[in-house]
Design a protein around this motif. Sequence first.
Motif, PDB file in Angstrom:
ATOM      1  N   ALA A   8       0.821  -1.203   0.000  1.00  0.00           N
ATOM      2  CA  ALA A   8       0.000   0.000   0.000  1.00  0.00           C
ATOM      3  C   ALA A   8       0.855   1.253   0.000  1.00  0.00           C
ATOM      4  CB  ALA A   8      -0.929  -0.012   1.210  1.00  0.00           C
ATOM      5  N   GLY A   9       0.293   2.306  -0.580  1.00  0.00           N
ATOM      6  CA  GLY A   9       0.959   3.602  -0.623  1.00  0.00           C
ATOM      7  C   GLY A   9       0.132   4.586  -1.417  1.00  0.00           C
ATOM      8  N   PHE A  10       0.793   5.615  -1.930  1.00  0.00           N
ATOM      9  CA  PHE A  10       0.157   6.597  -2.795  1.00  0.00           C
ATOM     10  C   PHE A  10       0.255   6.145  -4.238  1.00  0.00           C
ATOM     11  CE2 PHE A  10       1.704   9.770   0.499  1.00  0.00           C
ATOM     12  CZ  PHE A  10       0.453  10.011   1.028  1.00  0.00           C
ATOM     13  N   GLY A  11      -0.714   6.521  -5.059  1.00  0.00           N
ATOM     14  CA  GLY A  11      -0.593   6.314  -6.496  1.00  0.00           C
ATOM     15  C   GLY A  11       0.628   7.069  -6.996  1.00  0.00           C
ATOM     16  N   GLY A  12       1.372   6.471  -7.893  1.00  0.00           N
ATOM     17  CA  GLY A  12       2.585   7.093  -8.407  1.00  0.00           C
ATOM     18  C   GLY A  12       3.843   6.567  -7.739  1.00  0.00           C
ATOM     19  N   GLN A  13       3.690   5.791  -6.650  1.00  0.00           N
ATOM     20  CA  GLN A  13       4.856   5.221  -5.982  1.00  0.00           C
ATOM     21  C   GLN A  13       5.246   3.860  -6.558  1.00  0.00           C
ATOM     22  OE1 GLN A  13       3.428   5.469  -1.783  1.00  0.00           O
ATOM     23  NE2 GLN A  13       5.420   6.439  -1.422  1.00  0.00           N
ATOM     24  N   GLY A  14       4.460   3.331  -7.470  1.00  0.00           N
ATOM     25  CA  GLY A  14       4.775   2.038  -8.057  1.00  0.00           C
ATOM     26  C   GLY A  14       4.266   0.860  -7.246  1.00  0.00           C
ATOM     27  N   ILE A  15       3.208   1.065  -6.492  1.00  0.00           N
ATOM     28  CA  ILE A  15       2.643   0.002  -5.665  1.00  0.00           C
ATOM     29  C   ILE A  15       2.083  -1.124  -6.540  1.00  0.00           C
ATOM     30  CG2 ILE A  15       0.907  -0.573  -3.919  1.00  0.00           C
ATOM     31  CD1 ILE A  15       3.228   1.309  -2.950  1.00  0.00           C
ATOM     32  N   ILE A  16       1.339  -0.762  -7.563  1.00  0.00           N
ATOM     33  CA  ILE A  16       0.771  -1.766  -8.466  1.00  0.00           C
ATOM     34  C   ILE A  16       1.902  -2.532  -9.158  1.00  0.00           C
ATOM     35  CG2 ILE A  16      -0.706  -2.163 -10.484  1.00  0.00           C
ATOM     36  CD1 ILE A  16      -2.203  -1.118  -7.935  1.00  0.00           C
ATOM     37  N   LEU A  17       2.930  -1.811  -9.585  1.00  0.00           N
ATOM     38  CA  LEU A  17       4.069  -2.462 -10.227  1.00  0.00           C
ATOM     39  C   LEU A  17       4.738  -3.446  -9.271  1.00  0.00           C
ATOM     40  CD1 LEU A  17       5.950  -2.820 -12.637  1.00  0.00           C
ATOM     41  CD2 LEU A  17       7.284  -0.862 -11.775  1.00  0.00           C
ATOM     42  N   MET A  18       4.840  -3.101  -7.998  1.00  0.00           N
ATOM     43  CA  MET A  18       5.409  -4.028  -7.013  1.00  0.00           C
ATOM     44  C   MET A  18       4.625  -5.336  -7.012  1.00  0.00           C
ATOM     45  SD  MET A  18       6.094  -1.518  -3.740  1.00  0.00           S
ATOM     46  CE  MET A  18       6.702  -2.782  -2.631  1.00  0.00           C
ATOM     47  N   GLY A  19       3.299  -5.226  -6.999  1.00  0.00           N
ATOM     48  CA  GLY A  19       2.457  -6.421  -7.005  1.00  0.00           C
ATOM     49  C   GLY A  19       2.637  -7.242  -8.265  1.00  0.00           C
ATOM     50  N   VAL A  20       2.689  -6.560  -9.393  1.00  0.00           N
ATOM     51  CA  VAL A  20       2.866  -7.250 -10.675  1.00  0.00           C
ATOM     52  C   VAL A  20       4.221  -7.956 -10.726  1.00  0.00           C
ATOM     53  CG1 VAL A  20       3.159  -6.872 -13.170  1.00  0.00           C
ATOM     54  CG2 VAL A  20       1.270  -5.762 -11.946  1.00  0.00           C
ATOM     55  N   LEU A  21       5.269  -7.272 -10.308  1.00  0.00           N
ATOM     56  CA  LEU A  21       6.612  -7.875 -10.331  1.00  0.00           C
ATOM     57  C   LEU A  21       6.702  -9.071  -9.392  1.00  0.00           C
ATOM     58  CD1 LEU A  21       8.868  -4.683 -10.409  1.00  0.00           C
ATOM     59  CD2 LEU A  21       8.526  -6.324 -12.283  1.00  0.00           C
ATOM     60  N   LEU A  22       6.130  -8.929  -8.204  1.00  0.00           N
ATOM     61  CA  LEU A  22       6.157 -10.030  -7.243  1.00  0.00           C
ATOM     62  C   LEU A  22       5.396 -11.242  -7.777  1.00  0.00           C
ATOM     63  CD1 LEU A  22       7.025 -11.043  -4.479  1.00  0.00           C
ATOM     64  CD2 LEU A  22       5.003  -9.928  -3.510  1.00  0.00           C
ATOM     65  N   ALA A  23       4.214 -10.994  -8.331  1.00  0.00           N
ATOM     66  CA  ALA A  23       3.407 -12.090  -8.877  1.00  0.00           C
ATOM     67  C   ALA A  23       4.110 -12.736 -10.068  1.00  0.00           C
ATOM     68  CB  ALA A  23       2.025 -11.578  -9.280  1.00  0.00           C
ATOM     69  N   GLN A  24       4.672 -11.923 -10.934  1.00  0.00           N
ATOM     70  CA  GLN A  24       5.361 -12.473 -12.104  1.00  0.00           C
ATOM     71  C   GLN A  24       6.597 -13.272 -11.701  1.00  0.00           C
ATOM     72  OE1 GLN A  24       7.635 -10.256 -15.409  1.00  0.00           O
ATOM     73  NE2 GLN A  24       5.521 -10.443 -16.150  1.00  0.00           N
ATOM     74  N   ALA A  25       7.359 -12.753 -10.755  1.00  0.00           N
ATOM     75  CA  ALA A  25       8.560 -13.468 -10.304  1.00  0.00           C
ATOM     76  C   ALA A  25       8.189 -14.820  -9.714  1.00  0.00           C
ATOM     77  CB  ALA A  25       9.320 -12.625  -9.282  1.00  0.00           C
ATOM     78  N   ALA A  26       7.144 -14.846  -8.893  1.00  0.00           N
ATOM     79  CA  ALA A  26       6.728 -16.098  -8.252  1.00  0.00           C
ATOM     80  C   ALA A  26       6.099 -17.059  -9.256  1.00  0.00           C
ATOM     81  CB  ALA A  26       5.750 -15.811  -7.116  1.00  0.00           C
ATOM     82  N   GLY A  27       5.252 -16.535 -10.136  1.00  0.00           N
ATOM     83  CA  GLY A  27       4.520 -17.392 -11.074  1.00  0.00           C
ATOM     84  C   GLY A  27       5.351 -17.855 -12.256  1.00  0.00           C
ATOM     85  N   TYR A  28       5.948 -16.910 -12.970  1.00  0.00           N
ATOM     86  CA  TYR A  28       6.697 -17.250 -14.180  1.00  0.00           C
ATOM     87  C   TYR A  28       8.053 -17.863 -13.893  1.00  0.00           C
ATOM     88  CZ  TYR A  28       3.439 -14.431 -16.985  1.00  0.00           C
ATOM     89  OH  TYR A  28       2.341 -13.911 -17.600  1.00  0.00           O
ATOM     90  N   PHE A  29       8.731 -17.352 -12.881  1.00  0.00           N
ATOM     91  CA  PHE A  29      10.126 -17.727 -12.682  1.00  0.00           C
ATOM     92  C   PHE A  29      10.355 -18.689 -11.523  1.00  0.00           C
ATOM     93  CE2 PHE A  29      10.103 -13.615 -14.867  1.00  0.00           C
ATOM     94  CZ  PHE A  29      10.710 -14.011 -16.040  1.00  0.00           C
ATOM     95  N   GLU A  30       9.314 -18.948 -10.722  1.00  0.00           N
ATOM     96  CA  GLU A  30       9.463 -19.908  -9.631  1.00  0.00           C
ATOM     97  C   GLU A  30       8.346 -20.945  -9.639  1.00  0.00           C
ATOM     98  OE1 GLU A  30      10.836 -18.425  -5.936  1.00  0.00           O
ATOM     99  OE2 GLU A  30      12.616 -17.775  -7.006  1.00  0.00           O
ATOM    100  N   ASP A  31       7.517 -20.889 -10.671  1.00  0.00           N
ATOM    101  CA  ASP A  31       6.479 -21.894 -10.906  1.00  0.00           C
ATOM    102  C   ASP A  31       5.529 -22.085  -9.726  1.00  0.00           C
ATOM    103  OD1 ASP A  31       5.269 -23.552 -12.758  1.00  0.00           O
ATOM    104  OD2 ASP A  31       6.258 -25.342 -11.965  1.00  0.00           O
ATOM    105  N   LYS A  32       5.168 -20.970  -9.084  1.00  0.00           N
ATOM    106  CA  LYS A  32       4.207 -21.022  -7.988  1.00  0.00           C
ATOM    107  C   LYS A  32       2.853 -20.561  -8.503  1.00  0.00           C
ATOM    108  CE  LYS A  32       7.646 -20.045  -4.399  1.00  0.00           C
ATOM    109  NZ  LYS A  32       7.853 -21.369  -3.930  1.00  0.00           N
ATOM    110  N   GLU A  33       1.826 -20.885  -7.774  1.00  0.00           N
ATOM    111  CA  GLU A  33       0.488 -20.376  -8.076  1.00  0.00           C
ATOM    112  C   GLU A  33       0.419 -18.951  -7.538  1.00  0.00           C
ATOM    113  OE1 GLU A  33      -1.930 -22.049  -9.765  1.00  0.00           O
ATOM    114  OE2 GLU A  33      -0.508 -23.703 -10.009  1.00  0.00           O
ATOM    115  N   VAL A  34      -0.139 -18.025  -8.328  1.00  0.00           N
ATOM    116  CA  VAL A  34      -0.225 -16.637  -7.885  1.00  0.00           C
ATOM    117  C   VAL A  34      -1.575 -16.033  -8.260  1.00  0.00           C
ATOM    118  CG1 VAL A  34       2.258 -16.197  -7.999  1.00  0.00           C
ATOM    119  CG2 VAL A  34       0.847 -15.705  -9.979  1.00  0.00           C
TER     120      VAL A  34
END
Length: 178
Positions: A8-34
């Motif tokens: 959580a944070g303010f819009g413009g801080q990249g909060i959504i991008l953090m979620g996307v990167l975390l999900a992509q790293a776990a799902g695509y690159f570590e083969d976890k369910e996300v």
Amino acid sequence: MRKEIKLAGFGGQGIILMGVLLAQAAGYFEDKEVAQTQSYGPEARGGACRAEVVISDELIDYTKTLNPDIFVAMSQPAFDKYINDINPETAEVFVDKTLVTNIPETIKHLHRIPATKLAEEKCGNKMVANTIMLAALVKQTNLITIEALKSAIVNQLPPKMQDINLKAIDTALDYYKQ
């Protein structure tokens, strides 16, 4: 293993991008369910913003966070709004100590990361504070590997943004060596 993360944070801080990167790293690159969800106010930049990520070794039956294991706050208003959603005894709480200063003493697992300060001083751009915070989360929780996070950055971000975000990861890792 099911891990629930609220960012959580303010819009413009990249909060959504953090979620996307975390999900992509776990799902695509570590083969976890996300599962990744997001919410932000109509103001977008400067308004309230939240992303949630669920990471599991098994199929995910509910995509929202019910009892976040990890909470990241990049602003005081975001911290104040969502802190009651976490268990102060068990949740790992990460705050940008540059921007979040009013924290109750009841939180047992608190990580104060000077993400904005490090981004400005070490990377020359406060816009990568989100990547510093995400790398700190990864380093402290071992939720995913740093290599998976780096791969997600290279996969998700345009080439002109990759180098500074990879530098932000190294900055966070260097911070923990101190």
